[in-house]
Enzyme design. Structure first.
Site, PDB file in Angstrom:
ATOM      1  N   GLU A 340     -74.970 -93.362   4.303  1.00 34.04           N
ATOM      2  CA  GLU A 340     -73.834 -92.439   4.285  1.00 34.04           C
ATOM      3  C   GLU A 340     -72.520 -93.235   4.255  1.00 34.04           C
ATOM      4  OE1 GLU A 340     -72.623 -89.365   7.474  1.00 34.04           O
ATOM      5  OE2 GLU A 340     -73.820 -88.198   6.083  1.00 34.04           O
ATOM      6  N   HIS A 371    -100.642-100.173   7.866  1.00 31.77           N
ATOM      7  CA  HIS A 371    -101.834 -99.433   7.446  1.00 31.77           C
ATOM      8  C   HIS A 371    -101.461 -98.288   6.517  1.00 31.77           C
ATOM      9  CE1 HIS A 371    -104.269-101.738  10.234  1.00 31.77           C
ATOM     10  NE2 HIS A 371    -103.204-101.683  11.031  1.00 31.77           N
ATOM     11  N   LYS A 478     -72.954 -78.893   0.186  1.00 29.48           N
ATOM     12  CA  LYS A 478     -72.740 -77.840   1.200  1.00 29.48           C
ATOM     13  C   LYS A 478     -72.110 -76.612   0.541  1.00 29.48           C
ATOM     14  CE  LYS A 478     -71.841 -81.067   4.998  1.00 29.48           C
ATOM     15  NZ  LYS A 478     -70.836 -81.593   5.910  1.00 29.48           N
TER      16      LYS A 478
HETATM   17  O1  F6P Z   1     -73.141 -83.690   6.259  1.00 28.20           O
HETATM   18  C1  F6P Z   1     -72.986 -84.960   6.742  1.00 28.20           C
HETATM   19  C2  F6P Z   1     -72.345 -84.952   8.089  1.00 28.20           C
HETATM   20  O2  F6P Z   1     -71.026 -84.588   7.948  1.00 28.20           O
HETATM   21  C3  F6P Z   1     -72.462 -86.282   8.803  1.00 28.20           C
HETATM   22  O3  F6P Z   1     -71.501 -87.185   8.432  1.00 28.20           O
HETATM   23  C4  F6P Z   1     -72.417 -85.877  10.234  1.00 28.20           C
HETATM   24  O4  F6P Z   1     -72.914 -86.860  11.093  1.00 28.20           O
HETATM   25  C5  F6P Z   1     -73.277 -84.627  10.200  1.00 28.20           C
HETATM   26  O5  F6P Z   1     -72.969 -84.020   8.968  1.00 28.20           O
HETATM   27  C6  F6P Z   1     -73.030 -83.664  11.326  1.00 28.20           C
HETATM   28  O6  F6P Z   1     -71.696 -83.297  11.368  1.00 28.20           O
HETATM   29  P1  F6P Z   1     -71.070 -82.605  12.643  1.00 28.20           P
HETATM   30  O7  F6P Z   1     -71.164 -83.557  13.772  1.00 28.20           O
HETATM   31  O8  F6P Z   1     -69.647 -82.317  12.264  1.00 28.20           O
HETATM   32  O9  F6P Z   1     -71.855 -81.361  12.902  1.00 28.20           O
END
Ligand code: F6P
Length: 512
Positions: A340, A371, A478
């Site tokens: 990431e 294994h 998203k």
């Molecule tokens: O979608 C990725 C992300 O934004 C990560 O960078 C982050 O750790 C995770 O989602 C959770 O985000 P949040 O802590 O804002 O719920």
């Protein structure tokens, strides 16, 4: 690329053409190779003697790190300069570990929230803080995903020793929710909702689900508020919500946040003493990384080895083999930390990068991996690099056996085995890897190890001129999921992409 950086890059390319064609046994190891290619930081040893490189390569790599002022950039990062330009933020996870060079204002804020967190955890552990029923908590249900989950689960699993049971709920599929809730009694369950943004759909859906479950099981709408902790940077959203609140500074990135209030489940499960040792270990590594010259700097060396393998030897994957049972969740944690952070194709100046950035990071718990997928390591056709994580500490002969296995696999991945007349028994070898050996597996060593990887990532960000502290690539998915979800729940909603729209129409009848 600055001219001197481009010159060193060209020199490394010339050197790499020799190393790409060298057979593993041509790397005749002299006794001083081990001295020159190992370094130790307080019980954590890095051994890169089985990498495809020589003195000239190491010199050029170090020259490269000096040419970009790598150490000064780390120092500026520690001191609170903006190093995440797309979000105009500093990266202050090191300040949580009490680095004296960190910005005072943030440090003061952190000190207060740290003391508050410790007090809250102590009261939960002692049974002074109770939920709506008045009985002590026996279980903690943690809702959070990605950086708000992976480090927490890794550390609870590695070092857990208190009386509290911790349950993690990250994604929101009904099967996971059922599994997590089946054995829980709401009267004795502390619910932690951890989300830096407090907008992540999976976490919000799980929060909603658990709220409903609480209300149904207790027959009271207000019961959850006494059993609830919310952890986030989003102060304004939290302000309107019930429960105990802990705030995480904006300058602490999600995947770097387990040291902050986000570490509450860890503190509850491993206890205050070990949690302190964890932070001390991380701080110890911070102090090493910010001061040690490149050639003996563990994080800089780890980053330079990754750069050499990725950009010059053209490896496309990097496997993390954990021969330490306590660190079985390390590969998944590093997957987020490295991929990431470094899965980027645009420089901090907004230009396309001219070289590869991070490889695929993957791995598993050993010796199970031997294994399962080690056949691929030994006789597959792809090239890869590896980190072997092992420990010299042994309590039983089985621990010695595990260490022997790690050394054996480390040796064979590099040297292979070519003495059989049967071609199917020969092993090509030639895969460069690093051994990370912990003298002891304890909170301090694990703190050091995780901080080491964090700094490796930052160093690679600077070396590749990319921003390791943002993650814009995940946003588009998203938005799309939101649109598609609308079309799946509201059949009259039409999607603008025709193919996608048709696909959804085909799936809709199957939902019934
Ligand atoms: O979608 C990725 C992300 O934004 C990560 O960078 C982050 O750790 C995770 O989602 C959770 O985000 P949040 O802590 O804002 O719920």
């Amino acid at each position: 690329m600055a001219p001197d950086v481009a010159r060193i890059w060209r020199r490394l390319e010339e050197l790499a053409s020799d190393h790409r064609s060298q057979t593993p046994d041509s790397y005749v190891l002299q006794p001083d190779v081990l001295r020159d290619r190992t370094l130790s930081v307080d019980g954590l040893m890095l051994d890169w003697s089985l990498q495809r490189l020589d003195h000239d390569v190491i010199e050029s790599l170090i020259e490269l790190s000096d040419a970009i002022d790598l150490q000064k950039r780390l120092q500026r990062q520690f001191a609170g300069e903006i190093v995440n330009p797309t979000e105009q933020r500093a990266a202050l996870h090191t300040a949580i570990r009490d680095t004296p060079t960190s910005r005072r204002t943030v440090n003061d804020q952190l000190r207060i929230s740290r003391a508050e967190l410790r007090l809250f955890a102590a009261n939960v552990l002692s049974g002074r803080t109770t939920g709506y029923s008045g009985g002590a908590f026996t279980d903690v249900l943690h809702l959070g995903i990605g950086g708000s989950h992976l480090g927490q689960e890794l550390l609870c699993d590695a070092l857990g020793n208190t009386r509290l049971n911790i349950h993690f709920l990250s994604n929101s599929q009904s099967k996971h929710i059922q599994n997590a809730l089946v054995a829980l009694n709401p009267a004795k369950t502390l619910v932690i909702v951890a989300s830096k943004s407090f907008t992540t759909p999976e976490t919000q859906q799980n929060f909603q689900h658990v709220s409903n479950w609480f209300a149904e099981r207790t027959g009271r709408l207000d019961a959850l508020s006494s059993n609830l902790v919310l952890i986030s940077s989003n102060e304004s959203v939290l302000a309107g919500l019930p429960g105990k609140h802990f705030i995480v500074p904006e300058e602490v990135g999600g995947r770097y946040s387990v040291w902050s209030a986000m570490g509450l489940p860890v503190l509850l499960r491993i206890g205050p003493e070990q949690f302190e040792q964890l932070l001390e270990g991380a701080n110890l590594m911070d102090q090493h990384v910010v001061a040690a010259p490149s050639s003996v700097n563990a994080a800089i060396m780890l980053a330079l080895l990754a750069l050499w393998n990725t950009n010059f030897l053209a490896t496309t994957s990097h496997t993390v083999l954990s021969y330490v049972a306590a660190l079985r969740w390390l590969p998944g944690y590093l997957q987020q930390l490295e991929m990431e952070s470094l899965g980027k194709s645009v420089t901090v100046d907004g230009e396309a990068v001219s070289h590869h950035t991070t490889s695929v990071i993957w791995g598993g718990e050993e010796t199970d991996g031997q294994h399962a997928w080690h056949q691929w390591l030994h006789q597959g056709t792809h090239s890869y690099s590896a980190d072997f994580i092992a420990s010299a500490e042994h309590k039983t002969l089985a621990d010695v056996w595990t260490l022997a296995n790690s050394l054996a696999q480390h040796h064979v991945t590099f040297f292979g085995h070519q003495d059989s007349a049967d071609p199917e028994k020969n092993i090509r070898g030639g895969h460069g890897s690093t051994l990370i050996l912990l003298d002891r597996v304890n909170a301090k060593a694990i703190g050091m190890l995780l901080a080491l990887y964090e700094h490796k990532v930052a160093c690679l960000g600077y070396l590749w001129n990319i921003n390791p502290f943002d993650q814009w690539g995940v946003e588009r998915g998203k938005v799309m999921a939101d649109e598609i979800n609308k079309a799946l729940v509201e059949p009259n909603h039409t999607l603008s992409n025709t193919l996608l729209n048709e696909r959804v129409r085909k799936i809709l009848p199957r939902q019934k």
